[in-house]
Design a protein around this motif. Structure first.
Motif, PDB file in Angstrom:
ATOM      1  N   TRP A 494       0.567  -1.319   0.084  1.00  0.00           N
ATOM      2  CA  TRP A 494       0.205   0.028   0.144  1.00  0.00           C
ATOM      3  C   TRP A 494       0.751   1.182  -0.042  1.00  0.00           C
ATOM      4  O   TRP A 494       1.930   1.351   0.421  1.00  0.00           O
ATOM      5  CB  TRP A 494      -0.934  -0.163   1.258  1.00  0.00           C
ATOM      6  CG  TRP A 494      -1.723   1.393   1.589  1.00  0.00           C
ATOM      7  CD1 TRP A 494      -1.329   2.076   2.518  1.00  0.00           C
ATOM      8  CD2 TRP A 494      -2.280   1.944   0.859  1.00  0.00           C
ATOM      9  NE1 TRP A 494      -2.018   3.227   2.530  1.00  0.00           N
ATOM     10  CE2 TRP A 494      -2.685   3.294   1.187  1.00  0.00           C
ATOM     11  CE3 TRP A 494      -2.993   1.881  -0.594  1.00  0.00           C
ATOM     12  CZ2 TRP A 494      -3.477   4.313   0.541  1.00  0.00           C
ATOM     13  CZ3 TRP A 494      -3.879   2.867  -1.172  1.00  0.00           C
ATOM     14  CH2 TRP A 494      -4.122   4.144  -0.569  1.00  0.00           C
ATOM     15  N   SER A 495       0.332   2.179  -0.664  1.00  0.00           N
ATOM     16  CA  SER A 495       0.996   3.532  -0.812  1.00  0.00           C
ATOM     17  C   SER A 495       0.118   4.589  -1.333  1.00  0.00           C
ATOM     18  O   SER A 495      -1.027   4.168  -2.027  1.00  0.00           O
ATOM     19  CB  SER A 495       2.094   3.633  -1.825  1.00  0.00           C
ATOM     20  OG  SER A 495       2.777   4.964  -1.852  1.00  0.00           O
ATOM     21  N   ASP A 496       0.000   5.629  -0.941  1.00  0.00           N
ATOM     22  CA  ASP A 496      -0.836   6.908  -1.030  1.00  0.00           C
ATOM     23  C   ASP A 496      -0.843   7.107  -2.695  1.00  0.00           C
ATOM     24  O   ASP A 496      -1.775   7.659  -3.435  1.00  0.00           O
ATOM     25  CB  ASP A 496      -0.824   8.217  -0.427  1.00  0.00           C
ATOM     26  CG  ASP A 496      -1.359   7.945   1.046  1.00  0.00           C
ATOM     27  OD1 ASP A 496      -2.164   7.210   1.400  1.00  0.00           O
ATOM     28  OD2 ASP A 496      -0.584   8.784   1.974  1.00  0.00           O
ATOM     29  N   ASP A 497       0.529   7.021  -2.931  1.00  0.00           N
ATOM     30  CA  ASP A 497       0.904   7.112  -4.650  1.00  0.00           C
ATOM     31  C   ASP A 497       0.393   5.938  -5.343  1.00  0.00           C
ATOM     32  O   ASP A 497       1.123   4.606  -5.116  1.00  0.00           O
ATOM     33  CB  ASP A 497       2.177   7.150  -4.764  1.00  0.00           C
ATOM     34  CG  ASP A 497       2.581   7.506  -6.127  1.00  0.00           C
ATOM     35  OD1 ASP A 497       2.151   7.026  -7.044  1.00  0.00           O
ATOM     36  OD2 ASP A 497       3.845   7.929  -6.450  1.00  0.00           O
ATOM     37  N   ILE A 498      -0.849   5.696  -6.096  1.00  0.00           N
ATOM     38  CA  ILE A 498      -1.348   4.377  -6.557  1.00  0.00           C
ATOM     39  C   ILE A 498      -0.184   3.963  -7.524  1.00  0.00           C
ATOM     40  O   ILE A 498      -0.187   2.619  -7.691  1.00  0.00           O
ATOM     41  CB  ILE A 498      -2.688   4.711  -7.492  1.00  0.00           C
ATOM     42  CG1 ILE A 498      -3.149   3.521  -7.684  1.00  0.00           C
ATOM     43  CG2 ILE A 498      -2.609   5.657  -8.467  1.00  0.00           C
ATOM     44  CD1 ILE A 498      -3.687   2.591  -6.487  1.00  0.00           C
ATOM     45  N   THR A 499       0.480   4.643  -8.319  1.00  0.00           N
ATOM     46  CA  THR A 499       1.714   3.990  -8.945  1.00  0.00           C
ATOM     47  C   THR A 499       2.477   3.407  -8.268  1.00  0.00           C
ATOM     48  O   THR A 499       3.017   2.063  -8.632  1.00  0.00           O
ATOM     49  CB  THR A 499       2.313   5.430  -9.929  1.00  0.00           C
ATOM     50  OG1 THR A 499       1.541   5.908 -10.605  1.00  0.00           O
ATOM     51  CG2 THR A 499       3.343   4.714 -10.770  1.00  0.00           C
ATOM     52  N   ALA A 500       2.930   3.946  -7.201  1.00  0.00           N
ATOM     53  CA  ALA A 500       4.013   3.081  -6.436  1.00  0.00           C
ATOM     54  C   ALA A 500       3.195   1.691  -5.748  1.00  0.00           C
ATOM     55  O   ALA A 500       4.218   0.995  -5.679  1.00  0.00           O
ATOM     56  CB  ALA A 500       4.348   3.854  -5.104  1.00  0.00           C
ATOM     57  N   ALA A 501       1.962   1.959  -5.400  1.00  0.00           N
ATOM     58  CA  ALA A 501       1.252   0.760  -4.978  1.00  0.00           C
ATOM     59  C   ALA A 501       1.304  -0.327  -6.061  1.00  0.00           C
ATOM     60  O   ALA A 501       1.432  -1.550  -5.419  1.00  0.00           O
ATOM     61  CB  ALA A 501       0.120   1.256  -4.523  1.00  0.00           C
ATOM     62  N   ARG A 502       1.198   0.104  -7.107  1.00  0.00           N
ATOM     63  CA  ARG A 502       0.975  -0.984  -8.211  1.00  0.00           C
ATOM     64  C   ARG A 502       2.453  -1.474  -8.471  1.00  0.00           C
ATOM     65  O   ARG A 502       2.586  -2.955  -8.827  1.00  0.00           O
ATOM     66  CB  ARG A 502       0.382  -0.251  -9.553  1.00  0.00           C
ATOM     67  CG  ARG A 502      -1.032  -0.115  -9.508  1.00  0.00           C
ATOM     68  CD  ARG A 502      -1.423   0.414 -10.923  1.00  0.00           C
ATOM     69  NE  ARG A 502      -2.814   0.864 -10.763  1.00  0.00           N
ATOM     70  CZ  ARG A 502      -3.873  -0.125 -10.724  1.00  0.00           C
ATOM     71  NH1 ARG A 502      -3.767  -1.176 -10.884  1.00  0.00           N
ATOM     72  NH2 ARG A 502      -5.196   0.337 -10.673  1.00  0.00           N
ATOM     73  N   ASN A 504       4.702  -1.931  -6.297  1.00  0.00           N
ATOM     74  CA  ASN A 504       4.899  -2.738  -5.255  1.00  0.00           C
ATOM     75  C   ASN A 504       4.142  -3.995  -5.369  1.00  0.00           C
ATOM     76  O   ASN A 504       4.724  -5.287  -5.052  1.00  0.00           O
ATOM     77  CB  ASN A 504       4.284  -2.133  -3.843  1.00  0.00           C
ATOM     78  CG  ASN A 504       5.306  -0.938  -3.541  1.00  0.00           C
ATOM     79  OD1 ASN A 504       6.251  -0.915  -3.890  1.00  0.00           O
ATOM     80  ND2 ASN A 504       4.633  -0.145  -2.699  1.00  0.00           N
TER      81      ASN A 504
END
Length: 538
Positions: A494-502, A504
Motif C-alpha cells: 500500500w501507498s498513497d501514490d497509486i503508481t507506487a502501490a502498483r 509494489n
C-alpha cells in the motif's frame, strides 16, 4: 531494531528454566533477549533448531526481510514493524511495572488490548476476549465453557477434521495435546484432562477420492447432530472458517437450521484461526451466539502462537464454573477483568511471550485495517489471479480447488487467499515424504548446487505453507503445499501514490514467481534422494 546476529538465542525450555515457570513474573524477566521472550510461553514447536536459528515452522525469532514468505496459512517470521512495536511495548511495561509491579501492569495492558482488538475487528463492546498461547489452547477454553453451559454429556463434532490443527484430535476429546503446557507444566500427551474428557466425532471436508471438498457436508452435519441429540447427548459443534485449504463448512443456513432444531442442546464453535473472513461474517457468528476461535499469527502474520477465543455476551453471562483441569492451561490475565470468579481460581503466572506475540499481531492487524478497503480488495484479487495463473501454467505444480466465490458478507475474502497444490514429476504425484523434502529444501540457499541462471533461483530462501497430508482411498498418502496471501503482502504494497502501490504489487508477483520457479527446479532437477540429502545436511 533487529538484535545482533552474533548474540545467541535461548530455546523456549532453557529460558523457562532460567526464569522459573509457574512463579509470579519479576521485572528481571523483561530484560531477557527479545528473541528469547518471543519464543517463550508456547510449546516445543517454538524451540529454535541449532545452528539454523529457526523454529519448526522455519521462522527465526527476529525479522528476516530477505526470506520470500508466502506461508501465512502456517506461520510467518515477525516483521520489522512489529518487532519495533514489541520493543516499545516492553519498554512501556517496564516503566509501568516500577509503580504497579509486572503482573498488575501486564494485566492492565492486556485488558487494553482486548478493547484494541474489538475496535480493529469492528466488534461490539460486550464481546469478551480470552487470550491464549495458541488456537489449540483456545479449543480447550471453548470446550470448558461449553461443558459449563451444557453439562457433562457433551460430544464434540469437528467439521474439517482433515484440515485443522494437529492437536485438535486431542482437544476435542478433552485430552492433553502436548507433553507440556504453555506454563511449563509436564503432562502426559493424550491423557484425559480433569473435568474435560469426553467423546468426539470427526467429519472430514475432502472427498475421499478427489482432491475437492465433499458436497454433502451440510447433510452430514445435520445427520450427525440429530443422532447425538436423539441419544441424549449435547453437542459442541466445531465448524471451519477457513480450513488449511481455505475451505469453509458448513454454511450459515446449516448452522441456523441446527439452532432452530436443537435449541439448548448445541453450542457452535467457529474455528476462524486463519482469520480469512470478512468483518460482517465474523459479527454474524457472534450475533448468533457462536464462540469464535481466532489467532493473530495466520492471515495477519504475527509470530506463531497467539490465540484467542471470542465469547458473545449470551454465552459469557451464563457463568464460568469451568473444569479444574483447564486451570493448567490458563493464566489470570488471560481472562477479562469482569470474569472475577475464573480469575480468582487461576494462577498469577503471566505469559510474557504470549503477550509480546499478541503485541506484534496487534501491530499487523492495525496496519492492515489502516489500508483502504478498496485497495485491500484489489490487492488480494490481483495477487490471487497471479498465483492461479502461475499454478495453471506450471508442469510441476498441480492446483487443488479453492473455495467458491462468496457473497458480499466476505468483503475482500470473497476471493481466495490460500492456494493449495500438489507436486508432480513425470505425471506422478509426489508422496508425502517427497513433498516434505521439497518444502524444507525451499527454505535453504542452494545456489552452490546449480550453475548459470538456475543458481540465482536456487539461492532464494522461500517459506510457504506446510505440507497438508492427503489420504487417498486408492494409493499412498500425498501432500499439498500452499501459497498464501497474507495481510503483510497488502500492507507492505500500500501507498498513497497509486503508481507506487502498483509497482509494489508487481514486485510481490515477481517474488511469487521466484517461489514457483525454485519449486519447479527442485522437483525437475533433483531426485528424491538428493532432496532428502539436502534436508539432512541442513
Amino acid at each position: 531494531m533487529t538484535p545482533p546476529a552474533t548474540r545467541p538465542e535461548l530455546s523456549t525450555s532453557s529460558f523457562a528454566v532460567m526464569r522459573g515457570q509457574g512463579t509470579a513474573t519479576g521485572l528481571r524477566d523483561l530484560f531477557a533477549l527479545l528473541g528469547d521472550l518471543l519464543i517463550d510461553g508456547g510449546d516445543s514447536r517454538l524451540t529454535l533448531d541449532r545452528p539454523w536459528g529457526r523454529n519448526a515452522y522455519g521462522c527465526p525469532p527476529s525479522p528476516a526481510p530477505d526470506l520470500l514468505c508466502f506461508s501465512s496459512s502456517t506461520a510467518s517470521p515477525i516483521s520489522e514493524r512489529a518487532y519495533a512495536r514489541v520493543e516499545l511495548a516492553r519498554e512501556r511495561l517496564m516503566h509501568a511495572a516500577i509503580s504497579l509491579g509486572v503482573d498488575e501492569a501486564l494485566d492492565r495492558r492486556i485488558e487494553e488490548m482486548r478493547c484494541e482488538l474489538r475496535s480493529h475487528l469492528g466488534l461490539a463492546g460486550d464481546v469478551d476476549v480470552v487470550f491464549s498461547p495458541s488456537g489449540t489452547d483456545s479449543q480447550l477454553h471453548a470446550l470448558a465453557l461449553v461443558r459449563a453451559r451444557l453439562g457433562d454429556h457433551v460430544t464434540s463434532v469437528v467439521v474439517g477434521s482433515d484440515q485443522t490443527g494437529s492437536g485438535t484430535a486431542a482437544t476435542a476429546r478433552g485430552q492433553h495435546f502436548n507433553t507440556k503446557t504453555a506454563s511449563g507444566l509436564s503432562v502426559p500427551r493424550e491423557a484425559p484432562i480433569d473435568g474435560l474428557s469426553g467423546e468426539a466425532l470427526f467429519l472430514p471436508l475432502r472427498d475421499g477420492v478427489s482432491m475437492r471438498p465433499r458436497s454433502d457436508i451440510d447433510t452430514a452435519v445435520l445427520d450427525t447432530v440429530a443422532g447425538l441429540v436423539r441419544d441424549g447427548r449435547n453437542v459442541l459443534l466445531q465448524v471451519m472458517d477457513a480450513s488449511k485449504f481455505g475451505w469453509r463448512a458448513p454454511g450459515l443456513a446449516c448452522l441456523d437450521e441446527v439452532a432452530r432444531r436443537w435449541p439448548g442442546h448445541v453450542q457452535v464453535v467457529v474455528d476462524a484461526c486463519q482469520m480469512r473472513l470478512g468483518a460482517r461474517r465474523l459479527r454474524a457468528y457472534l450475533d448468533r451466539g457462536h464462540l469464535v476461535l481466532i489467532s493473530g499469527s495466520k492471515f495477519f502474520g504475527g509470530p506463531a502462537f497467539s490465540g484467542a477465543l471470542l465469547v458473545p455476551h449470551a454465552v459469557a453471562s451464563r457463568g464460568h464454573a469451568v473444569a479444574s483441569g483447564l486451570l493448567d492451561y490458563v493464566n489470570r490475565c488471560d481472562w477479562p477483568l469482569a470474569w472475577t470468579d475464573l480469575r480468582a481460581r487461576s494462577a498469577q503466572r503471566a505469559n510474557i511471550g504470549q503477550w509480546l506475540r499478541w503485541e506484534a499481531a496487534m501491530e499487523e492487524i492495525a496496519a492492515y485495517h489502516a489500508v483502504p478497503e478498496a485497495f485491500r480488495r484489489m490487492a488480494i484479487r490481483q495477487l490471487g489471479e497471479a498465483i492461479e495463473s502461475l499454478l495453471l501454467l506450471s508442469p510441476v505444480l498441480r492446483p487443488i480447488a479453492t473455495h467458491d466465490a462468496a457473497d458480499a458478507m466476505e468483503g475482500e475474502f470473497a476471493a481466495p487467499t490460500i492456494f493449495p497444490f500438489a507436486l508432480q514429476r513425470d505425471g506422478r504425484l509426489l508422496d508425502l515424504g517427497e513433498t516434505q523434502a521439497v518444502y524444507r529444501a525451499l527454505q535453504h540457499d542452494l545456489g552452490s548446487r546449480f550453475s548459470g541462471p538456475s543458481a540465482a533461483v536456487a539461492a532464494r530462501q522461500c517459506l510457504i505453507g506446510q505440507p497438508v497430508r492427503i489420504e487417498r482411498d486408492n494409493g499412498t498418502p500425498v501432500a499439498a503445499l500452499r501459497l498464501c496471501i497474507g495481510a503483510r503482502q497488502v500492507t507492505e504494497a500500500w501507498s498513497d501514490d497509486i503508481t507506487a502501490a502498483r509497482v509494489n504489487l508487481e514486485a510481490d508477483i515477481d517474488r511469487i514467481a521466484d517461489v514457483v520457479a525454485k519449486t519447479e527446479l527442485l522437483v525437475s532437477d533433483l531426485s528424491s534422494q538428493d532432496l532428502r540429502d539436502i534436508c539432512h545436511a541442513n
